[in-house]
Structure formats: structure tokens, C-alpha cells
Design a protein around this motif. Sequence first.
Motif: not given
Length: 349
Positions: A241-260
Motif C-alpha cells: 500500500a505504501k509503495y502504491i501511494l508513493s509511486s503516485l506521489n500521493l504520500r512519501s514514506f522515506g527514500f525511493e530507489l530507482i534501479s535498472c
Amino acid sequence: MKKSKTVMIGTLSTGGNSPVRIKAMIKTPVQYLDKLINEALTLQKEGAEAIRIAVREEKDAKLARILKNHITIPLVADIHFHYKNALKSIEQGFDAIRLNPANITKRTEIKQVVKEAKNKGISMRIGVNSGGFKKKFKTSQDMAEQMVNLTADYIKFIEDQGFFDLMVSLKGSDVLTTIAANKLFARSYDYPLHLGVTATGPFLEGVTKSSVGLGCLLSQGIGGLIRVSLTADSFQEVRVAKYILSSLNLRSFGFELISCPTCSRCEVNLIDIVEVFKKRLTDRGFNKPLKIAIMGCVVNGPGEAYQADVGVAFGKKKAVIFQGDKIIKKSNENNVVDDLIREVERIWS
Ligand code: SF4
């Protein structure tokens, strides 16, 4: 999409200007009380903002008082079939009640529950699931319309009692039904929607269906609260649930990792490096909203690193750490996790 009204679940506001909330559900059977309390504590620690518990018998309602000695987030009683369980749950201090219009249908019984909820000043959720219908529908749209019609009748009866502190959920085990039902409802009502795709299956299938279904609705401004349902541990539902909300920039729950995803250009074990880095940074309690890119080669590495707050691009066993377009550290496959953690903590301090 017009904004929904605000409805309280105990001290938690949902809908209106509130952030989209995260609800979890207890999975431990009530006879294992210590385990159940631990599950509730874990869910609160993971970030659940309300917890729902199945009240299957009147005696289960005492869980409200017991759990309130251990956790601080609001508790919702999940009621099916027996309206007296709702009355007992209200009396024992639950912060909200979920009623299922498919199995609590007698008007006299609904009326009593509404009266007690009103006396106690608590909210109710009208929760319809596709599994409540014992017939086959030709299309997702047909099913969605039935779900909304059933909900509309129920709401009308409750509103006629002067009760308006309502949330609504319309959950299909099918993503398209869930999307259609919630869109249809949101067109005519301003009650906040508790979103979920139900009975989604094992972890990967469930994460995919939940992300597609909830993501589609949330991106259109629909939804005041989400509950991810997985055939998996309940803490995983809160994480997703936290990843869904943060992926839409609706909430932030700490650091976000971008990896290929890596490809044959990648000459390091990027999958392990990313996992180890994520675990070590999390274990250090780092929860600041930094974007950190970890990329397998120079094709997209420097670009992603530039757009993130800090990033790494690998070459042949070597690594270069960027902040913006500046190289701030040269490293290698063996030392990169330590070096990146040091740079992340330095940048944030
Ligand atoms: S960044 Fe490089 S290694 Fe990673 S997927 Fe793209 S081309 Fe492949």
C-alpha cells in the motif's frame, strides 16, 4: 473528480483534504491473543493507520478494549451476518463498523445498528464485495452496476435515519469490476471510498492486481483509503500500500530507489547490490525522502543519477557516484554500498 467529504474513523480523517490512508486487516484467529496483539503492533509499526478485525461472535468485540492497551491507531469491526455483533462492537469501543449489505439485510436490524453508531458518534463503512453475489454476470460493467445499486439502496435507508458518516467500498476480485464500480459510485456520491481489489491471489498476482486497480482509481482522484489484500502476511499488504501511494506521489514514506532491470551490458551483480543497499539503509533507520538511483551501466546511469538526489552508474567492476551532474566519488563493486550509504547520509545531514 469532485472531492469527497471528510469522514472520521476514530481520530483518523479520511476523504476531503486528508492524505489517502492505509488500512490493514488482522489475520490471526482471535483464540491466539498474544499472536494477534503482535500482529497489530507490527501493522502499526509498518505504517497502517487503521486496523480492521473480524468480529464473528459477540465475545470477539472485547478485542477493542484489549487492543487499545497496545496500539494507538483506530479499530474497525468487520461485521457479517449478525447485526448483534455490530451492536456489541459499538458498545465495546470500536471506532467504526463495517456492514455488508449482502448479508445484513433486515431493515429493523440495520436501523438498530445505525441508531447505536449515531449515539456513539462513530462512522460506518458499507462494504460490498463481488463474492456477496451468488450469480454470474455477463460483464464487469454489469457486476459493477449491481454492486453500486445494492449500495445505493442501503445508503438511502441509512440516510433516511439521519446518518451520514459513511464510507463505502466496492471490491471485485476482478480489477475491471473494481475500477468500474468505484468510478460509477464516485460520479454520484461524495462519501469517501475505501479502495481494494479483493481475493487477489498469491503475492505477485495480488500485488499486480492491487497496483493496477488502485493505481488506476487513485490517479483519477478516486479513493480516500486503501487496503491491499494479498494471500500473504498482513505486513506485506501495508508495505505494498505504501509503495502504491508513493509511486503516485500521493504520500512519501522515506527514500525511493530507482534501479535498472539490468541487461547484458551490466557487469556487476546489481540485484544483490540493490537488495543489500536497501536493507542496510533501512536497518540504519534512514527514512528521509531522497531519490537514490543505482544503475547498471553508463547508458542510462548518469541521466537517472542526475534526476535523482544521488546515484551510481556502474562500469566494468567500477562505480561512479553522482550528485546532480557532478562525480562526487569513484568506487567499485565491493565498496559501493558503503560509499553510497556514506554519501546519502552526508547529503541529508
Ligand atoms: S542502465 Fe545499462 S545495464 Fe541497466 S538496463 Fe539500461 S542499458 Fe542495461
